[in-house]
Write an enzyme that holds these catalytic residues in place. Sequence first.
Site, PDB file in Angstrom:
ATOM      1  N   ARG A  53       0.851  -1.188   0.000  1.00 10.60           N
ATOM      2  CA  ARG A  53       0.000   0.000   0.000  1.00 10.60           C
ATOM      3  C   ARG A  53       0.888   1.240   0.000  1.00 10.60           C
ATOM      4  NH1 ARG A  53       1.611   2.098   3.889  1.00 10.60           N
ATOM      5  NH2 ARG A  53       0.325   3.935   3.558  1.00 10.60           N
ATOM      6  N   GLY A  54       0.220   2.405  -0.175  1.00 15.00           N
ATOM      7  CA  GLY A  54       0.970   3.638  -0.350  1.00 15.00           C
ATOM      8  C   GLY A  54       1.119   3.829  -1.854  1.00 15.00           C
ATOM      9  N   ALA A  55       0.795   5.039  -2.325  1.00  8.54           N
ATOM     10  CA  ALA A  55       0.688   5.253  -3.772  1.00  8.54           C
ATOM     11  C   ALA A  55       1.923   4.792  -4.568  1.00  8.54           C
ATOM     12  CB  ALA A  55       0.363   6.719  -4.036  1.00  8.54           C
ATOM     13  N   ARG A  96      -7.346  -0.977  -7.188  1.00 11.90           N
ATOM     14  CA  ARG A  96      -7.698   0.174  -6.327  1.00 11.90           C
ATOM     15  C   ARG A  96      -7.859   1.400  -7.232  1.00 11.90           C
ATOM     16  NH1 ARG A  96      -4.523   1.038  -0.836  1.00 11.90           N
ATOM     17  NH2 ARG A  96      -6.524   1.987  -0.284  1.00 11.90           N
ATOM     18  N   GLN A 203      -2.977   2.698   9.735  1.00 16.23           N
ATOM     19  CA  GLN A 203      -1.648   2.781   9.119  1.00 16.23           C
ATOM     20  C   GLN A 203      -0.688   3.627   9.963  1.00 16.23           C
ATOM     21  OE1 GLN A 203      -4.524   3.183   7.505  1.00 16.23           O
ATOM     22  NE2 GLN A 203      -4.424   2.519   5.379  1.00 16.23           N
ATOM     23  N   ASP A 244      -2.323  10.596  -2.607  1.00 11.98           N
ATOM     24  CA  ASP A 244      -2.649   9.561  -3.606  1.00 11.98           C
ATOM     25  C   ASP A 244      -2.940  10.138  -4.970  1.00 11.98           C
ATOM     26  OD1 ASP A 244      -3.238   8.242  -0.869  1.00 11.98           O
ATOM     27  OD2 ASP A 244      -3.036   6.617  -2.329  1.00 11.98           O
ATOM     28  N   ASN A 254      -5.894  12.196  -0.083  1.00 10.74           N
ATOM     29  CA  ASN A 254      -5.015  11.356   0.752  1.00 10.74           C
ATOM     30  C   ASN A 254      -5.911  10.598   1.722  1.00 10.74           C
ATOM     31  OD1 ASN A 254      -2.352  10.467   1.550  1.00 10.74           O
ATOM     32  ND2 ASN A 254      -2.613  11.666   3.422  1.00 10.74           N
ATOM     33  N   LYS A 255      -5.292   9.780   2.554  1.00  9.87           N
ATOM     34  CA  LYS A 255      -6.013   8.918   3.485  1.00  9.87           C
ATOM     35  C   LYS A 255      -7.117   9.663   4.233  1.00  9.87           C
ATOM     36  CE  LYS A 255      -5.773   5.494   3.862  1.00  9.87           C
ATOM     37  NZ  LYS A 255      -6.780   4.626   3.165  1.00  9.87           N
TER      38      LYS A 255
HETATM   39  O1  MRU Z   1      -4.976   3.122   1.725  1.00  8.49           O
HETATM   40  P1  MRU Z   1      -3.488   3.375   1.754  1.00  8.49           P
HETATM   41  O2  MRU Z   1      -2.852   2.896   3.013  1.00  8.49           O
HETATM   42  O3  MRU Z   1      -2.803   2.860   0.509  1.00  8.49           O
HETATM   43  O4  MRU Z   1      -3.376   4.960   1.743  1.00  8.49           O
HETATM   44  C1  MRU Z   1      -2.086   5.504   1.695  1.00  8.49           C
HETATM   45  C2  MRU Z   1      -2.030   6.972   1.827  1.00  8.49           C
HETATM   46  O5  MRU Z   1      -3.028   7.634   1.931  1.00  8.49           O
HETATM   47  C3  MRU Z   1      -0.655   7.586   1.741  1.00  8.49           C
HETATM   48  O6  MRU Z   1      -0.608   8.770   2.476  1.00  8.49           O
HETATM   49  C4  MRU Z   1      -0.307   7.899   0.278  1.00  8.49           C
HETATM   50  O7  MRU Z   1      -0.537   6.804  -0.546  1.00  8.49           O
HETATM   51  C5  MRU Z   1       1.099   8.355   0.128  1.00  8.49           C
HETATM   52  S1  MRU Z   1       2.295   7.062   0.400  1.00  8.49           S
HETATM   53  C6  MRU Z   1       3.815   7.747   0.099  1.00  8.49           C
END
Ligand code: MRU
Length: 354
Positions: A53-55, A96, A203, A244, A254-255
């Site tokens: 996970r994470g963009a 996703r 997270q 994201d 973002n999250k």
């Molecule tokens: O649902 P996730 O855990 O993939 O969400 C991740 C985030 O919102 C991060 O802040 C974003 O992807 C940046 S990661 C460098």
Amino acid sequence: MQNPVTVIQSVRLDDQNDTLVLLDQTVLPNETNFLELKEMEDIWDAIYQLKVRGAPAIGIAAAYGAYLGTKKSTAETYEALFEDFKKVKDYLATSRPTAVNLFWALNRMEDRFKQETGKSAAEVKAALKEESEAIRAEDEKICEAIGENALSLLEPGWGLLTHCNAGTIATAKYGTALAPIYLGQEKGYDFKVYADETRPLLQGARLTAWELQQAGVNVTLICDNMASIVMKEGRIQAVLVGCDRVAANGDAANKIGTSGVAILAKHYNIPFYVCAPLSTVDLECKTGDDIHIELRPSEEITSKWYEQSMAPNGVQTYNPAFDVTDHSLITGIVTENGIAYAPYSESLPKMFKK
Ligand code: MRU
């Protein structure tokens, strides 16, 4: 001393064994377990279940997946191989919806495929491998540059607040929002970092608190609803978050919970920075209203982390995984090519030209 966290490779290709190796982010911090995935369904599921996970990490995993899926193909001509590639690409793209890096990486793999027009299947496969490895290697350099640019905004001893996890395991190395913290630590900046736990998937608690603690950074875990009090008490001098998808006007997805933090930061006059590689900036997307927000299952809110359900059976839930922070709340967007400031519709395109 080597930072024990930034050396972790959360996404890696094991080409000899036709395997994608992923650090399983769903079992941290209690287990450090690496998954070895060969099947496209398993790679899709790992992205959907947030094992990776994470963009940026999602983009890297998808690029490796596109390569491994194409490598399996027995097609002998360029055209037939392209058909097989497209099936893999289109399938992984459904895992996703919000992080644009997934689509960015898959499109980049397709562009590379097209550059190899007329070549043999073996040559195209070799090119796809090279491209996927390049995407990973570039991300490492990009994150370091984001870290250096963001560090120029911070002062030693500051209290920093972050939401979700935009750290080393969400990228090839260093992370985005956590990159300046790691680079600052090497220079003795002595930051005091507050990590929002980040309901519902935690997270912040499971990943950011773990990463920073392992790295020896001074980190304090708080519940999401405590961000306001730590700001009011003067403990926070800047907020750093990942992203994201950034729209052309600077709205940033973002999250879930990030936009609330930005509203609080504005109230308390605290700078709010979004740290993101240019692969996260989607100029095709005019505003945040055009960003597809992923909706996730109810169990993540009601029961996922508990021995027993924490909500009445059958209760209605609403579980958007992301929200959009309005550009007016963002002090600056830190990219690898510099820091974009308002008006973002003018400054963001310039970042691509550097
Ligand atoms: O649902 P996730 O855990 O993939 O969400 C991740 C985030 O919102 C991060 O802040 C974003 O992807 C940046 S990661 C460098």
